[in-house]
Design a protein around this motif. Sequence first.
Motif, PDB file in Angstrom:
ATOM      1  N   VAL A 192      -1.144 -19.396 -16.911  1.00  0.00           N
ATOM      2  CA  VAL A 192      -2.101 -18.317 -17.158  1.00  0.00           C
ATOM      3  C   VAL A 192      -3.523 -18.872 -17.171  1.00  0.00           C
ATOM      4  CG1 VAL A 192      -2.840 -16.582 -18.839  1.00  0.00           C
ATOM      5  CG2 VAL A 192      -0.418 -16.920 -18.400  1.00  0.00           C
ATOM      6  N   GLY A 193      -3.697 -20.083 -17.711  1.00  0.00           N
ATOM      7  CA  GLY A 193      -5.010 -20.705 -17.721  1.00  0.00           C
ATOM      8  C   GLY A 193      -5.549 -20.954 -16.330  1.00  0.00           C
ATOM      9  N   LEU A 194      -4.657 -21.347 -15.397  1.00  0.00           N
ATOM     10  CA  LEU A 194      -5.096 -21.543 -14.009  1.00  0.00           C
ATOM     11  C   LEU A 194      -5.580 -20.237 -13.394  1.00  0.00           C
ATOM     12  CD1 LEU A 194      -2.345 -23.965 -12.644  1.00  0.00           C
ATOM     13  CD2 LEU A 194      -4.703 -24.526 -13.227  1.00  0.00           C
ATOM     14  N   LEU A 195      -4.911 -19.120 -13.733  1.00  0.00           N
ATOM     15  CA  LEU A 195      -5.339 -17.825 -13.208  1.00  0.00           C
ATOM     16  C   LEU A 195      -6.679 -17.392 -13.801  1.00  0.00           C
ATOM     17  CD1 LEU A 195      -1.982 -15.799 -13.272  1.00  0.00           C
ATOM     18  CD2 LEU A 195      -3.046 -16.930 -11.324  1.00  0.00           C
ATOM     19  N   LEU A 196      -6.902 -17.740 -15.073  1.00  0.00           N
ATOM     20  CA  LEU A 196      -8.108 -17.290 -15.759  1.00  0.00           C
ATOM     21  C   LEU A 196      -9.292 -18.227 -15.570  1.00  0.00           C
ATOM     22  CD1 LEU A 196      -6.585 -16.144 -19.173  1.00  0.00           C
ATOM     23  CD2 LEU A 196      -7.588 -14.673 -17.425  1.00  0.00           C
ATOM     24  N   ALA A 197      -9.038 -19.459 -15.132  1.00  0.00           N
ATOM     25  CA  ALA A 197     -10.091 -20.473 -15.136  1.00  0.00           C
ATOM     26  C   ALA A 197     -11.286 -20.079 -14.274  1.00  0.00           C
ATOM     27  CB  ALA A 197      -9.516 -21.817 -14.669  1.00  0.00           C
ATOM     28  N   VAL A 198     -11.042 -19.664 -13.039  1.00  0.00           N
ATOM     29  CA  VAL A 198     -12.162 -19.369 -12.137  1.00  0.00           C
ATOM     30  C   VAL A 198     -12.937 -18.123 -12.594  1.00  0.00           C
ATOM     31  CG1 VAL A 198     -12.834 -18.876  -9.760  1.00  0.00           C
ATOM     32  CG2 VAL A 198     -11.012 -20.514 -10.214  1.00  0.00           C
ATOM     33  N   PRO A 199     -12.266 -16.996 -12.956  1.00  0.00           N
ATOM     34  CA  PRO A 199     -13.049 -15.857 -13.473  1.00  0.00           C
ATOM     35  C   PRO A 199     -13.855 -16.184 -14.720  1.00  0.00           C
ATOM     36  CG  PRO A 199     -10.834 -15.142 -12.884  1.00  0.00           C
ATOM     37  CD  PRO A 199     -10.845 -16.635 -12.784  1.00  0.00           C
ATOM     38  N   LEU A 200     -13.236 -16.926 -15.668  1.00  0.00           N
ATOM     39  CA  LEU A 200     -13.974 -17.268 -16.885  1.00  0.00           C
ATOM     40  C   LEU A 200     -15.107 -18.246 -16.588  1.00  0.00           C
ATOM     41  CD1 LEU A 200     -11.146 -17.583 -19.559  1.00  0.00           C
ATOM     42  CD2 LEU A 200     -12.787 -15.732 -19.251  1.00  0.00           C
ATOM     43  N   ALA A 201     -14.892 -19.156 -15.625  1.00  0.00           N
ATOM     44  CA  ALA A 201     -15.974 -20.048 -15.232  1.00  0.00           C
ATOM     45  C   ALA A 201     -17.125 -19.267 -14.608  1.00  0.00           C
ATOM     46  CB  ALA A 201     -15.459 -21.109 -14.263  1.00  0.00           C
ATOM     47  N   ALA A 202     -16.798 -18.237 -13.820  1.00  0.00           N
ATOM     48  CA  ALA A 202     -17.836 -17.397 -13.222  1.00  0.00           C
ATOM     49  C   ALA A 202     -18.616 -16.652 -14.304  1.00  0.00           C
ATOM     50  CB  ALA A 202     -17.209 -16.406 -12.246  1.00  0.00           C
ATOM     51  N   ILE A 203     -17.903 -16.105 -15.292  1.00  0.00           N
ATOM     52  CA  ILE A 203     -18.575 -15.409 -16.391  1.00  0.00           C
ATOM     53  C   ILE A 203     -19.441 -16.391 -17.184  1.00  0.00           C
ATOM     54  CG2 ILE A 203     -18.202 -14.187 -18.565  1.00  0.00           C
ATOM     55  CD1 ILE A 203     -15.658 -13.013 -17.309  1.00  0.00           C
ATOM     56  N   GLY A 204     -18.879 -17.573 -17.475  1.00  0.00           N
ATOM     57  CA  GLY A 204     -19.637 -18.594 -18.197  1.00  0.00           C
ATOM     58  C   GLY A 204     -20.883 -19.008 -17.449  1.00  0.00           C
ATOM     59  N   GLY A 205     -20.774 -19.116 -16.108  1.00  0.00           N
ATOM     60  CA  GLY A 205     -21.944 -19.473 -15.308  1.00  0.00           C
ATOM     61  C   GLY A 205     -23.053 -18.439 -15.419  1.00  0.00           C
ATOM     62  N   VAL A 206     -22.683 -17.138 -15.415  1.00  0.00           N
ATOM     63  CA  VAL A 206     -23.680 -16.076 -15.568  1.00  0.00           C
ATOM     64  C   VAL A 206     -24.365 -16.176 -16.932  1.00  0.00           C
ATOM     65  CG1 VAL A 206     -23.988 -13.574 -15.791  1.00  0.00           C
ATOM     66  CG2 VAL A 206     -22.554 -14.493 -13.969  1.00  0.00           C
ATOM     67  N   LEU A 207     -23.573 -16.393 -17.990  1.00  0.00           N
ATOM     68  CA  LEU A 207     -24.142 -16.460 -19.331  1.00  0.00           C
ATOM     69  C   LEU A 207     -25.037 -17.684 -19.500  1.00  0.00           C
ATOM     70  CD1 LEU A 207     -21.055 -15.351 -21.477  1.00  0.00           C
ATOM     71  CD2 LEU A 207     -22.975 -13.973 -20.653  1.00  0.00           C
ATOM     72  N   VAL A 208     -24.620 -18.805 -18.906  1.00  0.00           N
ATOM     73  CA  VAL A 208     -25.454 -20.017 -19.003  1.00  0.00           C
ATOM     74  C   VAL A 208     -26.778 -19.815 -18.278  1.00  0.00           C
ATOM     75  CG1 VAL A 208     -25.633 -22.421 -18.250  1.00  0.00           C
ATOM     76  CG2 VAL A 208     -23.542 -21.625 -19.357  1.00  0.00           C
ATOM     77  N   ARG A 209     -26.730 -19.213 -17.086  1.00  0.00           N
ATOM     78  CA  ARG A 209     -27.974 -18.955 -16.350  1.00  0.00           C
ATOM     79  C   ARG A 209     -28.879 -17.979 -17.117  1.00  0.00           C
ATOM     80  NH1 ARG A 209     -24.307 -19.342 -12.053  1.00  0.00           N
ATOM     81  NH2 ARG A 209     -23.978 -17.097 -11.971  1.00  0.00           N
ATOM     82  N   TYR A 210     -28.261 -16.987 -17.755  1.00  0.00           N
ATOM     83  CA  TYR A 210     -29.041 -16.041 -18.568  1.00  0.00           C
ATOM     84  C   TYR A 210     -29.695 -16.775 -19.748  1.00  0.00           C
ATOM     85  CZ  TYR A 210     -29.879 -12.548 -22.202  1.00  0.00           C
ATOM     86  OH  TYR A 210     -30.437 -11.805 -23.197  1.00  0.00           O
ATOM     87  N   GLY A 211     -28.904 -17.618 -20.426  1.00  0.00           N
ATOM     88  CA  GLY A 211     -29.440 -18.373 -21.553  1.00  0.00           C
ATOM     89  C   GLY A 211     -30.574 -19.294 -21.140  1.00  0.00           C
ATOM     90  N   LEU A 212     -30.421 -19.962 -20.001  1.00  0.00           N
ATOM     91  CA  LEU A 212     -31.496 -20.849 -19.520  1.00  0.00           C
ATOM     92  C   LEU A 212     -32.754 -20.059 -19.168  1.00  0.00           C
ATOM     93  CD1 LEU A 212     -29.461 -23.325 -17.261  1.00  0.00           C
ATOM     94  CD2 LEU A 212     -30.535 -23.809 -19.481  1.00  0.00           C
ATOM     95  N   GLY A 213     -32.559 -18.862 -18.579  1.00  0.00           N
ATOM     96  CA  GLY A 213     -33.714 -18.027 -18.257  1.00  0.00           C
ATOM     97  C   GLY A 213     -34.464 -17.593 -19.505  1.00  0.00           C
ATOM     98  N   LYS A 214     -33.717 -17.204 -20.543  1.00  0.00           N
ATOM     99  CA  LYS A 214     -34.353 -16.807 -21.802  1.00  0.00           C
ATOM    100  C   LYS A 214     -35.068 -17.991 -22.446  1.00  0.00           C
ATOM    101  CE  LYS A 214     -33.927 -13.306 -23.635  1.00  0.00           C
ATOM    102  NZ  LYS A 214     -34.749 -12.077 -23.625  1.00  0.00           N
ATOM    103  N   TYR A 215     -34.426 -19.159 -22.367  1.00  0.00           N
ATOM    104  CA  TYR A 215     -35.027 -20.352 -22.963  1.00  0.00           C
ATOM    105  C   TYR A 215     -36.343 -20.708 -22.269  1.00  0.00           C
ATOM    106  CZ  TYR A 215     -35.838 -25.362 -23.535  1.00  0.00           C
ATOM    107  OH  TYR A 215     -36.418 -26.573 -23.741  1.00  0.00           O
ATOM    108  N   LYS A 216     -36.366 -20.627 -20.929  1.00  0.00           N
ATOM    109  CA  LYS A 216     -37.585 -20.978 -20.191  1.00  0.00           C
ATOM    110  C   LYS A 216     -38.699 -19.954 -20.377  1.00  0.00           C
ATOM    111  CE  LYS A 216     -35.440 -23.840 -16.630  1.00  0.00           C
ATOM    112  NZ  LYS A 216     -35.178 -24.031 -15.190  1.00  0.00           N
ATOM    113  N   ALA A 217     -38.315 -18.747 -20.809  1.00  0.00           N
ATOM    114  CA  ALA A 217     -39.335 -17.728 -21.081  1.00  0.00           C
ATOM    115  C   ALA A 217     -39.761 -17.721 -22.544  1.00  0.00           C
ATOM    116  CB  ALA A 217     -38.805 -16.344 -20.701  1.00  0.00           C
TER     117      ALA A 217
END
Length: 361
Positions: A320-345
């Motif tokens: 189940v983790g293999l099935l969830l890994a890529v979608p959760l990584a994609a979601i995590g990537g969006v949140l990290v980019r959002y956090g970095l954008g807020k931090y730089k602003a």
Amino acid sequence: MTLRNQVLIWIAFFVVLVLLLWLFRGILLPFVVGAALAYLLNPLVNQLQRWKFGRGLATAVVLLSVITIIFSLFFMLVPLIGQQIIGLIQRLPGYVTALQALITKWSPEINAWLGPERAAQLQTSITGITTQALGFIATLPAELVNIGLTGAGVIGFTLLTPVVAFYLLLEWEGMVRGLQELIPPQYRNEVNGILGDIDKSMAGVLRGQGGVLLIDAAFYATALSILGLNFGLAVGLIGGLLSFIPFVGFAVGFALSVGIAIVQFWPNYWMVVAVCAIFMGWQFIEGNILYPKLVGSSININPVWLMFALLAFGALFGFVGLLLAVPLAAIGGVLVRYGLGKYKASSLYIGQNGGQGGSGI
């Protein structure tokens, strides 16, 4: 809401999500697949609604059509595919033994080409890889039992997954509205922007990358079968379907195909070259045409982090983790980019006076 509070909320949400996944990992498979199926089919249901179908009727028509197609393909292809996979597993030790015999026969030439030390390292590496592969095959039945692919597990999965997908599709619009109402009005536009980016990434993962995976499997299976490679259908499907793990699908399919081709066709090395050309040529087409067209930059995850996510979630949650890994990584990537954008602003990054003087702390 301050940057600190936003970051803490998202971190807490992610930690709780991982904890819940770990607690319920044993029963998640039909729900994960059902949710993915509902997400994939929702645009079709929406299209039927635009053609004046009711939501319930549109859901039933789309889901029954997909189930009919899946079961038709299952009964048409599974007997042949299953026979090839079982034959491949049974014959693989023989192929490995024959390949080792050829390497031993070529050892004088290999020694002259690489030198005794490197030749010994090569033989040791091949022996190690062979031992690991045969060990994996020996433990495969136990692994299938661990992820629930027994008779009862398959029946439960087959019955429960369409039910989960049906009710999620039926209530999709209501669930979206309910989530929208939970968002405080003053943050609704910002959160909707994040959710839109997540939806774009998920579409790239499930629709785009899923399409690439199926095309890979179909091409490799067809090309290797036409070439006359023993168990070409099984090897092509294995290589194609494993391509959701970066580089792994290509490496496994290439190694199996070339190894079988050497044993089967040698000394006709042109057939071995043809097998290599199939994989190398298709990798070029996939990387330069298929992947940019079907996936594009929607996932935007470094392959190293993607492999880390697959290994980490696979270790934590199994199949189940293999099935969830890529979608959760994609979601995590969006949140990290959002956090970095807020931090730089924020003033923490640009300083209290907008970077014009001041200590920036």
